[in-house]
Scaffold this active site. Structure first.
Site, short mmCIF file in Angstrom:
data_model
loop_
_atom_site.label_atom_id
_atom_site.label_comp_id
_atom_site.label_asym_id
_atom_site.label_seq_id
_atom_site.Cartn_x
_atom_site.Cartn_y
_atom_site.Cartn_z
CB VAL A 69 5.17 8.87 14.88
CG1 VAL A 69 4.13 9.38 15.87
CG2 VAL A 69 6.11 7.89 15.56
CB THR A 78 -0.90 0.01 1.25
OG1 THR A 78 -1.64 -1.20 1.25
CG2 THR A 78 -1.84 1.18 1.25
CE LYS A 118 3.29 1.01 12.81
NZ LYS A 118 2.40 1.28 11.73
CB ALA A 160 14.31 18.38 -3.39
CE LYS A 218 1.92 4.45 14.61
NZ LYS A 218 0.49 4.27 14.26
N1 HSE Z 1 -2.51 0.45 12.44
C1 HSE Z 1 -1.97 1.77 12.43
C2 HSE Z 1 -3.08 2.73 12.85
C3 HSE Z 1 -1.44 2.12 11.07
O1 HSE Z 1 -4.24 2.32 12.90
O2 HSE Z 1 -2.80 3.89 13.14
C4 HSE Z 1 -0.62 3.38 11.00
O3 HSE Z 1 0.56 3.30 11.73
#
Ligand code: HSE
Length: 450
Positions: free
Chosen positions: A150, A31, A123, A51, A223
């Site tokens: 994050v 994805t 993460k 850039a 995170k």
């Molecule tokens: N599973 C995570 C969420 C995906 O729902 O935020 C993004 O890090």
């Protein structure tokens, strides 16, 4: 840029004064990988103009050579073996989107040792191996960029790293798991139970393949480790992050909270407060009209308290192809620009200081919400006995409220206390189960006035 091994990773010289190009390898074409390729296609000219260099995909590694078929991309760039893509001499930047902590770690270390800056959205990898990877990054003189790890598309790590580099951070409180926030929002808006809301989140494709990563607070803990690394300048071992998730949350608490102008939010909490330094994950009650209460659905928000700046709040989409691709492509652009300019190491990265001592979860002090329920409608008659329980545990009640529930005829007693350690409140909650006729497992939730 020259790494310690003496290898050069220079952008391709631009013939005839045209803009220089930097070769990029994407490891993983799911994805997010597909989204990054698509964004580099769509906004390639914009990125190059800003850039001063054009990032160009040179290799894509995925076990499935036909992965993300909806993305227009030259399939001759594809290889199955990520190590081959990392080693390719036309590649100067490596984007790790493999996920997990095994092959991803190997590829990141390999890229750093080859003098190739790394961009990652992973993460879990950083939470488990951040100290090792950043030590290697420093040893090799090759940076790691990790904005997408994050808050998806919210540039909150860049804000902590650069914008607040002169500030002392006293707390970071974040809604950083979109799946949990969706479940909590749905339970409140649809008046449904936890299982039904989780099923809806899965049907929409929000939850991780293993939803325990979301609902048991693991993803938020990962995170929290990354946020703490920037806020505190050290990597906190994951096993020292206190963690409570939202699995099995009772719809009655959502309803009782709403009646008091509060909402339940799963928070990543990094705070240097009166009870010491805490790094944890916990469902908390926050004011519905405060800074974090209004964050609905899959959106994320991170509140940073720092001195001298004061409160700053970062809000946006925390997951999904487009948002995450935006963060990854931003890192690619920064890494490419630094390669061209010889800009060296980005500012504000975590250093290798020893992890500071943390306050145990039981010692963290906050106002507390306690709820004990009864199968009959006579919760109110137990108020005095409940106050006595609180008193025996050194808790001072601010409010007691009895409420009868529609439908099953049961009732609940809700108690709100002054600031008290979690350990005392947990002990009081356990003791409330001993009130005559009480249901087992009374609930204790922390209240955060943000
Ligand atoms: N599973 C995570 C969420 C995906 O729902 O935020 C993004 O890090």
């Amino acid at each position: 840029m020259k790494n310690k091994a003496g290898q050069l990773n220079k952008p391709s010289p631009a013939p005839g004064g045209a803009m220089a190009e930097v070769g990029v390898a994407l490891l993983g074409f799911g994805t997010v990988g597909g989204g990054v390729a698509d964004l580099l296609n769509r906004n390639g000219d914009l990125i190059a103009a800003r850039a001063g260099v054009r990032p160009v995909l040179r290799r894509v590694a995925d076990q499935n050579l036909q992965a993300s078929p909806e993305i227009a991309i030259d399939r001759s760039l594809f290889v199955r073996d990520a190590a081959e893509a990392v080693a390719d001499p036309s590649v100067s930047l490596v984007v790790e989107l493999i996920g997990g902590t095994g092959a991803a770690r190997e590829c990141v270390l390999d890229a750093l040792r080859r003098g190739k800056p790394v961009i990652t959205a992973n993460k879990a990898l950083l939470a488990h191996h951040g100290a090792e990877l950043f030590a290697e990054s420093r040893r090799c003189g090759v940076p790691i960029y990790f904005e997408a790890s994050v808050g998806g598309g919210i540039p909150v790590l860049r804000a902590l790293r650069e914008g607040l580099i002169a500030d002392r951070v006293s707390s970071v409180l974040g809604i950083v798991n979109g799946t949990c926030n969706y479940i909590l929002t749905r339970m409140e808006e649809q008046h449904c139970e936890y299982d039904e809301a989780l099923a809806a989140a899965r049907a929409k494709g929000y939850a991780e393949r293993d939803p325990s990563l979301d609902v048991d607070g693991w993803d938020t803990a990962h995170k929290a480790v990354v946020l703490a690394a920037l806020a505190l300048g050290a990597w906190i071992p994951l096993d020292r992050v206190s963690r409570r998730g939202i699995a099995g949350l009772d719809a009655r608490d959502i309803e009782l909270a709403a009646a008091r102008g509060l909402r339940i939010k799963l928070l990543a909490l990094i705070r240097n407060g009166p009870s010491g330094l805490e790094v944890g994950v916990e469902p908390c009650l926050v004011p519905a009209q405060g800074l974090l209460g209004p964050v609905r659905g899959v959106f994320n928000a991170v509140l940073v308290r720092a001195s001298p700046v004061g409160d700053t709040l970062y809000y946006g989409r925390g997951a999904g192809r487009e948002a995450t691709a935006s963060a990854v492509a931003g890192d690619i652009a920064e890494a490419a620009a630094r390669l061209v300019s010889g800009g060296g190491r980005p500012a504000g990265l975590p250093c290798d200081g020893a992890a500071p001592a943390l306050t145990g979860a039981g010692d963290v002090e906050a106002q507390q919400y306690l709820r004990v329920s009864f199968p009959d409608d006579r919760a109110g008659e137990r108020t005095e006995a409940a106050w006595a329980v609180l008193g025996r545990h050194g808790l001072h009640p601010l409010e007691a409220h009895a409420q009868t529930h529609a439908g099953d005829g049961g009732s609940s007693l809700v108690l709100r206390t002054r600031t008290a350690p979690a350990r005392s409140a947990d002990a009081a909650a356990a003791a409330l189960a001993g009130l005559p006729g009480a249901e087992p497992r009374p609930v204790r939730l922390r209240i955060e006035e943000v």
